[in-house]
Design a protein around this motif. Structure first.
Motif, PDB file in Angstrom:
ATOM      1  N   MET A 132       0.832  -1.177   0.000  1.00  0.00           N
ATOM      2  CA  MET A 132       0.000   0.000   0.000  1.00  0.00           C
ATOM      3  C   MET A 132       0.883   1.249   0.000  1.00  0.00           C
ATOM      4  N   LYS A 133       0.615   2.153  -0.912  1.00  0.00           N
ATOM      5  CA  LYS A 133       1.451   3.337  -1.065  1.00  0.00           C
ATOM      6  C   LYS A 133       1.035   4.452  -0.100  1.00  0.00           C
ATOM      7  N   THR A 134       2.038   5.101   0.448  1.00  0.00           N
ATOM      8  CA  THR A 134       1.843   6.263   1.307  1.00  0.00           C
ATOM      9  C   THR A 134       2.570   7.427   0.662  1.00  0.00           C
ATOM     10  N   MET A 135       1.908   8.571   0.606  1.00  0.00           N
ATOM     11  CA  MET A 135       2.514   9.772   0.026  1.00  0.00           C
ATOM     12  C   MET A 135       2.873  10.732   1.157  1.00  0.00           C
ATOM     13  N   ILE A 136       4.118  11.155   1.171  1.00  0.00           N
ATOM     14  CA  ILE A 136       4.597  12.148   2.133  1.00  0.00           C
ATOM     15  C   ILE A 136       4.943  13.412   1.357  1.00  0.00           C
ATOM     16  N   TYR A 137       4.360  14.512   1.756  1.00  0.00           N
ATOM     17  CA  TYR A 137       4.644  15.811   1.149  1.00  0.00           C
ATOM     18  C   TYR A 137       5.508  16.588   2.133  1.00  0.00           C
ATOM     19  N   MET A 138       6.798  16.672   1.844  1.00  0.00           N
ATOM     20  CA  MET A 138       7.701  17.470   2.672  1.00  0.00           C
ATOM     21  C   MET A 138       7.522  18.930   2.256  1.00  0.00           C
ATOM     22  N   VAL A 139       7.031  19.749   3.174  1.00  0.00           N
ATOM     23  CA  VAL A 139       6.829  21.171   2.885  1.00  0.00           C
ATOM     24  C   VAL A 139       7.781  21.973   3.760  1.00  0.00           C
ATOM     25  N   ARG A 140       8.850  22.450   3.129  1.00  0.00           N
ATOM     26  CA  ARG A 140       9.797  23.304   3.844  1.00  0.00           C
ATOM     27  C   ARG A 140       9.130  24.661   4.060  1.00  0.00           C
ATOM     28  N   HIS A 141       9.307  25.208   5.238  1.00  0.00           N
ATOM     29  CA  HIS A 141       8.652  26.470   5.595  1.00  0.00           C
ATOM     30  C   HIS A 141       9.019  27.617   4.665  1.00  0.00           C
ATOM     31  N   ILE A 143       5.100   7.889  11.299  1.00  0.00           N
ATOM     32  CA  ILE A 143       4.085   8.444  10.397  1.00  0.00           C
ATOM     33  C   ILE A 143       3.773   7.440   9.287  1.00  0.00           C
ATOM     34  N   LEU A 144       4.805   6.842   8.690  1.00  0.00           N
ATOM     35  CA  LEU A 144       4.593   5.871   7.620  1.00  0.00           C
ATOM     36  C   LEU A 144       3.791   4.662   8.100  1.00  0.00           C
ATOM     37  N   LYS A 145       3.991   4.276   9.337  1.00  0.00           N
ATOM     38  CA  LYS A 145       3.263   3.136   9.897  1.00  0.00           C
ATOM     39  C   LYS A 145       1.833   3.534  10.270  1.00  0.00           C
ATOM     40  N   LYS A 146       1.695   4.635  11.003  1.00  0.00           N
ATOM     41  CA  LYS A 146       0.380   5.061  11.505  1.00  0.00           C
ATOM     42  C   LYS A 146      -0.555   5.498  10.389  1.00  0.00           C
ATOM     43  N   TYR A 147      -0.021   6.158   9.371  1.00  0.00           N
ATOM     44  CA  TYR A 147      -0.855   6.716   8.305  1.00  0.00           C
ATOM     45  C   TYR A 147      -0.644   5.976   6.981  1.00  0.00           C
ATOM     46  N   ARG A 148      -0.350   4.707   7.077  1.00  0.00           N
ATOM     47  CA  ARG A 148      -0.097   3.867   5.899  1.00  0.00           C
ATOM     48  C   ARG A 148      -1.253   3.991   4.908  1.00  0.00           C
ATOM     49  N   GLY A 149      -0.906   4.221   3.642  1.00  0.00           N
ATOM     50  CA  GLY A 149      -1.909   4.335   2.601  1.00  0.00           C
ATOM     51  C   GLY A 149      -2.526   5.717   2.474  1.00  0.00           C
ATOM     52  N   GLN A 150      -2.088   6.648   3.303  1.00  0.00           N
ATOM     53  CA  GLN A 150      -2.640   7.996   3.289  1.00  0.00           C
ATOM     54  C   GLN A 150      -1.687   8.977   2.606  1.00  0.00           C
ATOM     55  N   LYS A 151      -2.165  10.207   2.501  1.00  0.00           N
ATOM     56  CA  LYS A 151      -1.362  11.322   2.014  1.00  0.00           C
ATOM     57  C   LYS A 151      -1.146  12.254   3.201  1.00  0.00           C
ATOM     58  N   VAL A 152       0.140  12.495   3.520  1.00  0.00           N
ATOM     59  CA  VAL A 152       0.505  13.235   4.724  1.00  0.00           C
ATOM     60  C   VAL A 152       1.422  14.399   4.371  1.00  0.00           C
ATOM     61  N   VAL A 153       1.041  15.596   4.802  1.00  0.00           N
ATOM     62  CA  VAL A 153       1.904  16.766   4.675  1.00  0.00           C
ATOM     63  C   VAL A 153       2.719  16.885   5.951  1.00  0.00           C
ATOM     64  N   ILE A 154       4.024  17.099   5.792  1.00  0.00           N
ATOM     65  CA  ILE A 154       4.898  17.352   6.945  1.00  0.00           C
ATOM     66  C   ILE A 154       5.456  18.757   6.803  1.00  0.00           C
ATOM     67  N   ARG A 202       7.181  15.641  -2.977  1.00  0.00           N
ATOM     68  CA  ARG A 202       6.244  14.535  -2.763  1.00  0.00           C
ATOM     69  C   ARG A 202       7.036  13.233  -2.857  1.00  0.00           C
ATOM     70  N   MET A 203       7.003  12.480  -1.780  1.00  0.00           N
ATOM     71  CA  MET A 203       7.726  11.219  -1.695  1.00  0.00           C
ATOM     72  C   MET A 203       6.719  10.075  -1.638  1.00  0.00           C
ATOM     73  N   GLU A 204       6.901   9.097  -2.508  1.00  0.00           N
ATOM     74  CA  GLU A 204       6.007   7.942  -2.545  1.00  0.00           C
ATOM     75  C   GLU A 204       6.702   6.755  -1.894  1.00  0.00           C
ATOM     76  N   PHE A 205       6.017   6.154  -0.918  1.00  0.00           N
ATOM     77  CA  PHE A 205       6.570   5.021  -0.176  1.00  0.00           C
ATOM     78  C   PHE A 205       5.692   3.790  -0.341  1.00  0.00           C
ATOM     79  N   ASN A 206       6.333   2.642  -0.381  1.00  0.00           N
ATOM     80  CA  ASN A 206       5.671   1.356  -0.218  1.00  0.00           C
ATOM     81  C   ASN A 206       6.212   0.817   1.093  1.00  0.00           C
ATOM     82  N   GLU A 207       5.382   0.814   2.116  1.00  0.00           N
ATOM     83  CA  GLU A 207       5.838   0.540   3.486  1.00  0.00           C
ATOM     84  C   GLU A 207       6.910   1.588   3.828  1.00  0.00           C
ATOM     85  N   GLU A 208       8.154   1.150   4.111  1.00  0.00           N
ATOM     86  CA  GLU A 208       9.238   2.093   4.399  1.00  0.00           C
ATOM     87  C   GLU A 208      10.212   2.235   3.236  1.00  0.00           C
TER      88      GLU A 208
END
Length: 189
Positions: A1-10, A129-140, A173-179
């Motif tokens: 299951m893919k998880t998307m992480i959006y790294m948003v630098r301030h 975050i990758l474990k808790k929100y697996r399969g979601q799209k998360v902005v950091i 935008r970083m796409e992960f499969n698990e870790e």
């Protein structure tokens, strides 16, 4: 299951007010936060997580609110500690030290933390975050050095040269499969 992480630098932040924890955004930084909202509004973001530093929260807060979401603040996503008092470190002091910070993972400024320690604490949170929100799209909501250290953990191309060519703000935008990192795309231009 893919998880998307959006790294948003301030966004742009004044180096003349408050301390590292409390300084906010300049007019340009606020304007860029509006652009981030427009850019990411249709990405169907599920969760917003941020450094506790005001500038990081403010950069993603409008987007979160526009989607009816809250920003979850996580202490260990804070910027690298450059001194023990959270005081603002000038670019004149910081930039000459960056090469040492990236070439020697145990180097630190007096009273500050090393890149090894900073990476360990921030990667611990990213893995949660990758474990808790697996399969979601998360902005950091994040900072330049922390973002680079987290991304560099998964792919060595994210190094000092990468950091020096990022902008404020910036979005990856970083796409992960698990870790496992599958791919990264820069979204800010």
């Amino acid at each position: 299951m893919k998880t998307m992480i959006y790294m948003v630098r301030h966004g742009d932040s004044p180096k003349t007010e408050g301390n590292e924890r409390t300084r906010g955004l300049t007019d340009k930084g606020r304007s860029d936060a509006n652009r981030i909202t427009e850019l990411l509004r249709n990405e169907e973001i599920d969760t917003f997580v941020s450094s506790p530093y005001t500038r990081a929260v403010l950069t993603i807060e409008e987007l979160a609110q526009s989607l009816g979401k809250e920003v979850l603040v996580v202490e260990d996503l804070k910027e690298m500690m450059f001194s023990s008092e959270d005081k603002i470190i000038s670019y004149k002091v910081l930039y000459p030290s960056l090469e040492n910070m990236f070439s020697d993972p145990d180097f630190s400024l007096p009273g500050g933390e090393s890149s090894r320690i900073c990476q360990k604490r921030s990667i611990g949170i990213l893995k949660e975050i990758l474990k808790k929100y697996r399969g979601q799209k998360v902005v950091i909501g994040t900072h330049g050095i922390v973002m680079t250290l987290m991304m560099g953990y998964f792919d060595s191309q994210y190094d000092l040269d990468f950091l020096l060519h990022t902008s404020k703000p910036d979005i990856y935008r970083m796409e992960f499969n698990e870790e496992d990192l599958i791919g990264t795309e820069r979204m800010w231009n």
